[in-house]
Design a protein around this motif. Sequence first.
Motif: not given
Length: 59
Positions: A7-23
């Motif tokens: 779970x922790x690895x998955x959250x860390x890996x998706x962080x960059x994509x979340x930033x790209x989507x929202x920002x």
Amino acid sequence: MEKFSKVKELLASVEADAEKFYNAGNSAAGTRVRKAMQDLKVLAQEIRTEVTDKKNSGK
């Protein structure tokens, strides 16, 4: 504990994509975020089941 680490690895890996989507408004990144959140949901349910089983087997 292994699934919790996933779970922790998955959250860390998706962080960059979340930033790209929202920002940056990157739609493809949003799709990847949605998929990761679905995977997270599945992992979370598996952890919940394991915890419940372990808790109940101790009684």
